[in-house]
Design a protein around this motif. Structure first.
Motif, PDB file in Angstrom:
ATOM      1  N   HIS A   1      38.467  35.946  33.746  1.00  0.00           N
ATOM      2  CA  HIS A   1      37.462  36.596  34.590  1.00  0.00           C
ATOM      3  C   HIS A   1      36.143  35.853  34.429  1.00  0.00           C
ATOM      4  O   HIS A   1      35.817  35.398  33.336  1.00  0.00           O
ATOM      5  CB  HIS A   1      37.289  38.055  34.170  1.00  0.00           C
TER       6      HIS A   1
ATOM      7  N   ASP B   1      39.157  45.275  41.316  1.00  0.00           N
ATOM      8  CA  ASP B   1      37.806  45.089  40.787  1.00  0.00           C
ATOM      9  C   ASP B   1      37.093  46.419  40.577  1.00  0.00           C
ATOM     10  O   ASP B   1      35.861  46.489  40.658  1.00  0.00           O
ATOM     11  CB  ASP B   1      36.971  44.187  41.699  1.00  0.00           C
TER      12      ASP B   1
ATOM     13  N   TYR C   1      33.659  48.161  40.837  1.00  0.00           N
ATOM     14  CA  TYR C   1      32.806  47.489  41.817  1.00  0.00           C
ATOM     15  C   TYR C   1      33.326  47.690  43.234  1.00  0.00           C
ATOM     16  O   TYR C   1      32.554  47.558  44.192  1.00  0.00           O
ATOM     17  CB  TYR C   1      32.668  46.013  41.462  1.00  0.00           C
TER      18      TYR C   1
ATOM     19  N   SER D   1      41.151  35.365  38.486  1.00  0.00           N
ATOM     20  CA  SER D   1      40.548  36.408  39.315  1.00  0.00           C
ATOM     21  C   SER D   1      40.179  35.899  40.708  1.00  0.00           C
ATOM     22  O   SER D   1      40.075  34.696  40.944  1.00  0.00           O
ATOM     23  CB  SER D   1      39.277  36.937  38.639  1.00  0.00           C
ATOM     24  N   HIS D   2      39.987  36.851  41.620  1.00  0.00           N
ATOM     25  CA  HIS D   2      39.348  36.609  42.910  1.00  0.00           C
ATOM     26  C   HIS D   2      40.055  35.518  43.721  1.00  0.00           C
ATOM     27  O   HIS D   2      39.398  34.646  44.312  1.00  0.00           O
ATOM     28  CB  HIS D   2      37.871  36.233  42.722  1.00  0.00           C
TER      29      HIS D   2
ATOM     30  N   HIS E   1      43.244  44.022  37.882  1.00  0.00           N
ATOM     31  CA  HIS E   1      41.814  43.694  37.776  1.00  0.00           C
ATOM     32  C   HIS E   1      41.028  44.998  37.819  1.00  0.00           C
ATOM     33  O   HIS E   1      40.572  45.438  38.887  1.00  0.00           O
ATOM     34  CB  HIS E   1      41.405  42.765  38.919  1.00  0.00           C
TER      35      HIS E   1
ATOM     36  N   HIS F   1      38.133  47.249  35.376  1.00  0.00           N
ATOM     37  CA  HIS F   1      37.236  47.227  34.233  1.00  0.00           C
ATOM     38  C   HIS F   1      37.134  48.605  33.582  1.00  0.00           C
ATOM     39  O   HIS F   1      37.218  49.632  34.253  1.00  0.00           O
ATOM     40  CB  HIS F   1      35.845  46.772  34.675  1.00  0.00           C
TER      41      HIS F   1
ATOM     42  N   VAL G   1      41.550  40.196  44.663  1.00  0.00           N
ATOM     43  CA  VAL G   1      40.174  40.630  44.900  1.00  0.00           C
ATOM     44  C   VAL G   1      39.443  39.618  45.776  1.00  0.00           C
ATOM     45  O   VAL G   1      39.158  38.495  45.354  1.00  0.00           O
ATOM     46  CB  VAL G   1      39.419  40.831  43.571  1.00  0.00           C
TER      47      VAL G   1
END
Length: 312
Positions: free
Chosen positions: A157, A272, A275, A207-208, A6, A8, A247
């Motif tokens: 995502h 992530d 971030y 994700s997450h 994950h 970006h 994440v």
């Protein structure tokens, strides 16, 4: 090999193309560490500091989704070529997920094939919704059929649209609350729609930690009979067909809950970036060791992703 799934990456030129597609939020993505040049050099130094050997880069949520097919295709080709160049320049540090020009299914499949076969991408990325449409809509099933035939990885995502709810977007909680809601909704749509059974070859990463999924699958089991009786498999079982990244902004109880709900074999390291940057990036890796036992930590940080992406 420690693999971050994950992460970006986007350049100013690509973000400018998205502005031409009608995107209005690219300003928040600029000059935050996700770009090329000095930002890429700083990323590599941070990866070394945290002990991250490899990142799988993705453009989500800044994907080339637009009603104008020609513009969407041009942006998808551009960003995939950029990603291929980064991987070629740093083959020991990066892999990439392909972007596709949704909602244009035929064009998306063409670009998917180019990226996977010609550019060496390790999978495809999609947002959890496509221009406010569920990814499980019948129109999009050819995408899943193609991924299934390939046995490909699909990374999901959040789109950042607050699950299409003004109760989220108009109250300054689009990313802190809306994003994990989007994760939860997309995962449950995949479960209740039967996509996981119809397309078992697709290896889907959510994700997450799957948003709220670790906490609601047992509740969902009990609601199936009267709310979604056609669901082919109880959610507590279906989640074992999915993968999830770590994440959670280092919230240890959340990771522990996910391990107990999904099993450590279904969880992959995610940071992530950008971030979570600097000390937060390092903590995003280290907290896994604090929560998991040694065997679980090795699976989450190294072994699961190596197997999923067929990396030696």
């Amino acid at each position: 090999m420690r693999i971050d799934v994950h992460a970006h990456y986007w350049t100013e030129n690509y973000l400018n193309m998205l502005v031409g597609l009608g995107k209005t939020d690219t300003g928040t993505q600029r000059r935050i560490g996700a770009g090329d040049g000095p930002e890429l050099d700083a990323r590599l130094r941070l990866m070394d500091r945290a002990g991250v050997d490899l990142q799988v880069l993705s453009a989500a949520p800044q994907l080339p989704y637009a009603d104008d097919a020609d513009l969407a295709v041009a942006a998808a080709r551009y960003v995939n070529d950029e990603y291929a160049a980064v991987v070629s320049a740093h083959p020991d540090r990066f892999r990439a997920f392909a972007a596709t020009p949704m909602p244009h299914v035929d064009a998306a499949i063409t670009e998917m094939n180019r990226a996977l076969d010609g550019l060496g991408m390790v999978g495809v990325t999609m947002n959890t919704s496509v221009l406010h449409r569920a990814i499980t809509e019948p129109d999009f099933e050819p995408i899943f059929a193609e991924l299934d035939a390939r046995g490909a990885v699909l990374y999901l995502h959040p789109a950042g649209n607050g699950a299409c709810s003004p109760l989220v977007t108009e109250h300054k909680i689009t990313w802190m609350v809306g994003a994990p809601f989007e994760d939860t909704i997309a995962a449950m749509q995949l479960i209740t729609s039967g996509h996981l059974q119809r397309y078992p070859g697709v290896k889907i990463i959510c994700s997450h930690l799957g948003g709220a999924l670790p906490m609601i699958t047992r509740r969902a089991d009990d609601h199936l009979e009267w709310e979604a009786p056609a669901t082919p498999e109880p959610p507590t079982q279906a989640v074992h067909r999915l993968w999830f990244d770590t994440v959670s902004h280092c919230h240890e109880p959340a990771l522990r809950c996910a391990i107990e709900s999904f099993g450590a074999d279904r969880i992959l390291l995610g940071t992530d970036f950008p971030y979570e940057d600097g000390d937060a990036f390092v903590r995003a890796v280290d907290y896994v060791v604090d929560v998991a036992d040694p065997g679980e930590a090795h699976a989450i940080l190294d072994a699961n992703a190596m197997a999923l992406f067929h990396l030696a």
